[in-house]
Design an enzyme around this catalytic site. Structure first.
Site, mmCIF file in Angstrom:
data_model
loop_
_atom_site.group_PDB
_atom_site.id
_atom_site.type_symbol
_atom_site.label_atom_id
_atom_site.label_comp_id
_atom_site.label_asym_id
_atom_site.label_seq_id
_atom_site.Cartn_x
_atom_site.Cartn_y
_atom_site.Cartn_z
ATOM 1 N N ASP A 116 0.871 -1.172 0.000
ATOM 2 C CA ASP A 116 0.000 0.000 0.000
ATOM 3 C C ASP A 116 0.923 1.242 0.000
ATOM 4 O OD1 ASP A 116 -2.324 1.644 0.755
ATOM 5 O OD2 ASP A 116 -1.431 1.668 2.750
ATOM 6 N N ASP A 118 -0.005 5.166 1.114
ATOM 7 C CA ASP A 118 -0.111 6.111 2.247
ATOM 8 C C ASP A 118 -0.111 5.377 3.577
ATOM 9 O OD1 ASP A 118 -0.692 8.971 1.119
ATOM 10 O OD2 ASP A 118 -1.835 7.594 -0.134
ATOM 11 N N ASP A 302 -1.772 -0.599 5.717
ATOM 12 C CA ASP A 302 -2.133 -0.042 7.020
ATOM 13 C C ASP A 302 -3.608 0.246 7.189
ATOM 14 O OD1 ASP A 302 -2.247 2.143 5.237
ATOM 15 O OD2 ASP A 302 -2.088 3.504 6.928
#
Ligand SMILES: O=P(O)(O)OC[C@H]1O[C@H](O[C@H]2O[C@H](CO)[C@@H](O)[C@H](O)[C@H]2O)[C@H](O)[C@@H](O)[C@@H]1O
Length: 368
Positions: A116, A118, A302
């Site tokens: 991922d 960000d 996250d």
């Protein structure tokens, strides 16, 4: 996703659903609204899935509560919080401290890396347009991509995340996996855009949301091509409820779109059965690993949207899900890392391990 302020992100609520605050649900806010900030909640309660809570609670208060609960601001940690985190890490051990175990699982397998952006490769910052990746992280990702097939899977527009990462020999899956493209150097590069018919609708909603939210200081609408983000990180908390209601009112007119919630962001996207998990499966298939028993997909993320990918790995009984978090969260990931700095350390160790193990297997190869 790294830090304190992200927890319950995806509430997967189609516009118009019979949920609290929706047309068919009790009046009040859209989501379940036991405020995480309100006193008396343990950290674990804080991270309960609010969508599940919505189904239970009819006494929903406001959007702001849900928005706050999805991105609680962490004050200083109490001893109980620390104990709770320690217990959580026992269930989802650090991928760094369990590196030898991971290396053993990877032996003889073809690793495919999924990351991922960000909160995983770049730290969370106030302005989404300046969420730059450090040069050191870029160098680490470059090494990863030289060593394993590698994909970046993001909620961002594909071109934007590609510009942030700045590397060409990678697969990029933007718009939560709804816009996939392989390395530009490969003429047979794959392209997958399962939501292309939604483009005009997304553009229309983007314009409407920009117009409707322009009176809210700090609100920012981001066009991620096949989905949209309404950021409220820089909006005064007193205005969260009104902003949430504004967005909800717009989306109500588009039953084919759904509204979910991430880290201080409301996300609008097509209600199609496609997510980061589907993108992972699509990429494995495109890479020729669909039915391979010797492939080991590693997914690091996250956010709540990354859970779709963790779930796929669990279902396949194959691969490693690594959640980036400093807080205990309900997750389908097996391992954890605390922040992008730890992600970088893990990536470098994996590359180094692979190089060492490849050269030692060359050395012991019997002569013919
Ligand atoms: O799937 P991801 O790559 O994690 O994308 C999810 C959202 O990330 C971005 O927003 C988040 O990061 C911003 C920069 O650090 C931060 O300001 C914001 O509060 C976070 O929600 C991105 O801007 C969104 O469009 C993505 O949906």
């Amino acid at each position: 996703m790294t830090n304190q302020d992200v927890v319950v992100s995806e509430m997967g609520i189609a516009a118009g659903a019979a949920l609290p605050g929706g047309p068919g649900g009790p009046a009040g806010g859209l989501f379940a609204c036991r405020s995480a900030a309100a006193g008396g909640m343990s950290m674990r309660q804080t991270y309960l899935d609010l969508a599940a809570a919505a189904a239970r609670s009819a006494s929903c208060t406001s959007w702001a509560d849900a928005m706050r609960a999805s991105s609680p601001t962490r004050s200083s940690r109490s001893t109980a919080d620390v104990d709770e985190f320690t217990a959580w890490v026992r269930k989802h051990p650090s991928a760094l401290s369990k590196f030898e175990e991971i290396a053993a699982k990877s032996k003889g397998k073809k690793i495919v890396m999924f990351m991922d952006y960000d909160g995983t490769l770049s730290p969370i910052v106030a302005d989404p347009d300046t969420a730059y990746m450090s040069d050191a992280m870029r160098a680490a990702v470059r090494e990863v991509a030289k060593t394993f097939p590698t994909a970046i899977v993001s909620g961002r527009c594909r071109d934007k995340v590609r510009n942030f990462v700045g590397l060409s020999d990678l697969y990029y899956a933007g718009s939560h996996g709804m816009d996939i493209k392989g390395p530009s150097s490969n003429p047979e590069s794959v392209l997958c855009q399962p939501a292309s018919e939604f483009l005009p609708m997304i553009d229309e909603v983007y314009k409407t949301l920009v117009e409707k939210t322009k009176s809210t200081p700090g609100a920012k609408v981001e066009n991620n091509k096949f989905c949209l983000s309404v950021h409220f990180r820089c909006v005064d908390e007193k205005r969260w409820n009104a902003l949430g209601e504004q967005v909800k009112a717009v989306i109500k007119e588009y039953p084919k779109l759904k509204l979910t919630q991430g880290r201080k962001v409301l996300e609008i996207r097509p209600s199609i059965k496609w997510d980061k998990g589907k993108a992972l499966e699509f990429l494995l298939e495109s890479l020729g690993f669909a039915n391979c028993s010797d492939v080991l997909p590693v997914y690091i993320g996250d956010d709540r949207t990354d859970e779709d990918a963790f779930k796929v790995l669990r279902k396949r009984g194959q691969g490693l899900g690594i959640l980036v978090s400093k807080c205990p969260k309900e997750t389908n990931a097996s391992y954890s890392l605390q922040d992008p700095t730890e992600v970088m350390e893990f990536l470098l160790r994996l590359v180094e391990w692979k190089r060492k193990s490849s050269s030692s297997s060359l050395m012991i190869r019997p002569r013919v």
